[in-house]
Design an enzyme around this catalytic site. Structure first.
Site, short mmCIF file in Angstrom:
data_model
loop_
_atom_site.label_atom_id
_atom_site.label_comp_id
_atom_site.label_asym_id
_atom_site.label_seq_id
_atom_site.Cartn_x
_atom_site.Cartn_y
_atom_site.Cartn_z
N CYS A 1 0.79 -1.23 0.00
CA CYS A 1 0.00 0.00 0.00
C CYS A 1 0.82 1.29 0.00
O CYS A 1 0.74 2.05 -0.95
CB CYS A 1 -0.96 -0.01 1.18
SG CYS A 1 -2.24 -1.25 0.98
P1 NAD Z 1 -4.70 -8.71 -3.68
O1 NAD Z 1 -3.85 -8.57 -4.88
O2 NAD Z 1 -4.21 -9.46 -2.49
O3 NAD Z 1 -6.11 -9.32 -4.09
C1 NAD Z 1 -6.82 -8.95 -5.22
C2 NAD Z 1 -7.63 -10.14 -5.68
O4 NAD Z 1 -8.49 -9.74 -6.72
C3 NAD Z 1 -6.80 -11.30 -6.21
O5 NAD Z 1 -7.11 -12.47 -5.49
C4 NAD Z 1 -7.21 -11.40 -7.68
O6 NAD Z 1 -7.21 -12.74 -8.15
C5 NAD Z 1 -8.61 -10.83 -7.62
N1 NAD Z 1 -9.10 -10.34 -8.92
C6 NAD Z 1 -8.48 -9.57 -9.84
N2 NAD Z 1 -9.30 -9.35 -10.88
C7 NAD Z 1 -10.46 -9.99 -10.63
C8 NAD Z 1 -11.69 -10.13 -11.33
N3 NAD Z 1 -11.89 -9.55 -12.52
N4 NAD Z 1 -12.66 -10.84 -10.76
C9 NAD Z 1 -12.48 -11.44 -9.56
N5 NAD Z 1 -11.34 -11.34 -8.85
C10 NAD Z 1 -10.34 -10.62 -9.37
O7 NAD Z 1 -5.05 -7.21 -3.25
P2 NAD Z 1 -5.28 -6.62 -1.76
O8 NAD Z 1 -3.99 -6.46 -1.05
O9 NAD Z 1 -6.42 -7.32 -1.11
O10 NAD Z 1 -5.74 -5.15 -2.16
C11 NAD Z 1 -6.97 -4.89 -2.80
C12 NAD Z 1 -7.23 -3.40 -2.78
O11 NAD Z 1 -7.37 -2.96 -1.43
C13 NAD Z 1 -6.11 -2.56 -3.38
O12 NAD Z 1 -6.68 -1.43 -4.00
C14 NAD Z 1 -5.32 -2.13 -2.16
O13 NAD Z 1 -4.62 -0.92 -2.38
C15 NAD Z 1 -6.42 -1.92 -1.14
N6 NAD Z 1 -6.00 -2.06 0.26
C16 NAD Z 1 -5.12 -3.04 0.62
C17 NAD Z 1 -4.76 -3.17 1.95
C18 NAD Z 1 -3.76 -4.22 2.37
O14 NAD Z 1 -3.29 -4.15 3.50
N7 NAD Z 1 -3.44 -5.21 1.53
C19 NAD Z 1 -5.30 -2.33 2.92
C20 NAD Z 1 -6.22 -1.37 2.52
C21 NAD Z 1 -6.56 -1.24 1.19
#
Ligand code: NAD
Length: 445
Positions: free
Chosen positions: A279
């Site tokens: 992030c």
């Molecule tokens: P991640 O990469 O761990 O997970 C994303 C998931 O989305 C993956 O499993 C992927 O396979 C899936 N995906 C992608 N395209 C898809 C589709 N068309 N249909 C269905 N599934 C699909 O990401 P994350 O770390 O969970 O982050 C997600 C969002 O949340 C980002 O914008 C991130 O900036 C934000 N965020 C993350 C955190 C953190 O600590 N990781 C905290 C707050 C906000």
């Protein structure tokens, strides 16, 4: 409420499992069939304290997982979009968000009941209204605010503490393009008492998330810049400098027993080998790029990134103060995940540290309590031996570099007690007491 969560990464899976715990009926959707198969069996694809027991508790009952987005949307009232928003080619990459918006729009075309689409991914201000909403309208042939709702609900969880943070949030931000959407979001969060729910428009909700991450990143780079200056001037220890700041009434409060209660922000006012994770680096860069596009130069946040990008090098120069040539020298790196409590290695400072040590010709061993499997995959091409125990990692090391503040590393001084000669210890987090080591170097010392 019947809720679908699209994307079952750190945010999506934690949200889905925790909303089920709060009593909602949740369908988790992911394009990755392997992840879905694991979730269906009650196995969490990510390491996150407390997540798997809750997943096991609800899967097959209030919680299900599928790759069938259409079925999930038709069977629920609200969809949370939690797909990744990486930073690439100098700006935020909204490819996954756009894809999901288009798919959702096509499904909404055939759904007669009102449905709400809520962006939970971190997206630059304006994305929900100017990118997601028009795609939904075009693909569905329907009107936002009339036939379906569009909202933005940023997520503030911290990896490693994700379940606790989600269940007991410090704030809930509800952004929406119309009052009906906000009302649906209020219903979704009805089970969260005693926390302020800030209702606003979606652009402001998006900005709150970026401003929060940018503030934390700024605190870290500020501490690092002060620490680097102290080290250059000599005779100054950044740990004491930061302690001196933490004791200010702006950052901590006297308690009746005479001690001080620290504000949470003080943990970010600490020098180290830099911030990483999925992030902070990408979000600050995305905001800088977004500002530039809008004609607004982001001088401060530009500098925050620059300071951070140089921090891992500091570790190498500290090591070279004691061992000018690292060629053939056995070096142990402790900690691979970007922070303790998670196996997430995305943008971890351990990556540039290990790669730089490799270029110097060091013989590398590394250890992490949670990220060993991910590390083996990541360093497949590099000659880094990922060890199974801390003791094995440091057994023959001439130098040890601590990169992540895992609690287990408090045991290092004891493990080295009988060793002669003592290895060089470089504390990239200023975690351990310098007097416990014969040959200690630390950031900002
Ligand atoms: P991640 O990469 O761990 O997970 C994303 C998931 O989305 C993956 O499993 C992927 O396979 C899936 N995906 C992608 N395209 C898809 C589709 N068309 N249909 C269905 N599934 C699909 O990401 P994350 O770390 O969970 O982050 C997600 C969002 O949340 C980002 O914008 C991130 O900036 C934000 N965020 C993350 C955190 C953190 O600590 N990781 C905290 C707050 C906000």
């Amino acid at each position: 409420m019947k809720v679908s969560v699209i994307g079952t990464g750190y945010v999506g899976l934690v949200s889905g499992v925790c909303f089920a715990e709060k009593g909602h009926d949740v369908i988790c959707v992911d394009a990755d069939k392997k992840k879905i198969a694991q979730i269906q069996q009650g196995i969490s694809p990510i390491f996150e304290r407390g997540l798997e027991p809750l997943l096991r508790k609800h899967i097959g009952a209030r919680l299900s997982a599928t790759s069938d987005l259409r079925r999930a949307v038709l069977d629920t009232e609200l969809s949370l979009v939690a797909v990744g928003t990486p930073f690439s080619a100098n700006e935020i990459d909204l490819g996954f968000v756009r894809d999901v918006a288009r798919q959702l729009g096509e499904i909404l075309r055939e759904k007669s009941a009102y449905h709400v689409v809520v962006v939970k991914s971190t997206v630059v201000p304006g994305t929900t209204e100017d990118v997601v909403l028009p795609i939904l309208e075009e693909a569905s042939g329907k009107r936002a605010g009339v036939d379906f709702g569009v909202g933005m609900n940023p997520e503030f969880l911290t990896e490693g503490e994700a379940v606790g943070d989600f269940m007991n949030p410090d704030r809930i931000v509800l952004g929406g393009v119309d009052s009906r959407t906000i009302a649906c979001l209020e219903e979704l969060y009805a089970g969260f008492d005693g926390v302020e729910k800030l209702k606003t428009n979606s652009r402001t909700a998006e900005m709150i998330k970026y401003a929060s991450n940018a503030l934390l990143a700024t605190m870290i780079s500020f501490a690092n810049e002060i620490g680097n200056l102290g080290a250059a001037l000599g005779g100054i220890d950044v740990v004491d400098v930061m302690r001196g700041l933490h004791l200010s009434n702006y950052l901590s409060f006297p308690t009746p027993d005479g001690s001080r209660r620290m504000s949470g922000i003080v943990s970010f006012l600490a020098a180290g080998c830099g911030f990483g994770g999925s992030c902070l680096p990408k979000d600050v860069k995305a905001l800088v790029a977004h500002g530039r596009k809008a004609g607004q130069q982001m001088h401060l946040l530009d500098a925050v990134i620059k300071v951070n990008e140089h921090q891992p090098e500091k570790v190498i120069s500290l090591l070279k103060k004691r061992l000018p040539s690292l060629h053939g020298v056995p070096v142990a790196v402790l900690g691979l995940s970007f922070r303790p409590g998670t196996n997430d290695m995305r943008q971890s400072p351990a990556i540039p540290v290990l790669r730089a040590l490799g270029r110097e010709g060091a013989v590398l061993k590394a250890y992490d309590p949670a990220a060993r499997e991910d590390a083996r995959e990541l360093f497949r091409e590099d000659s880094v031996r990922i060890c199974e125990t801390l003791a094995e990692t440091i057994s023959d090391a001439q130098a040890i570099v601590l990169v992540t503040r895992w609690e287990e590393f408090n045991g290092v001084p004891e493990l080295l007690r009988q060793r002669e000669p003592q290895p060089v210890f470089v504390d990239g987090r200023r975690m351990l007491d310098k007097s416990s080591f014969a040959r200690y170097e630390g950031i900002g010392l």
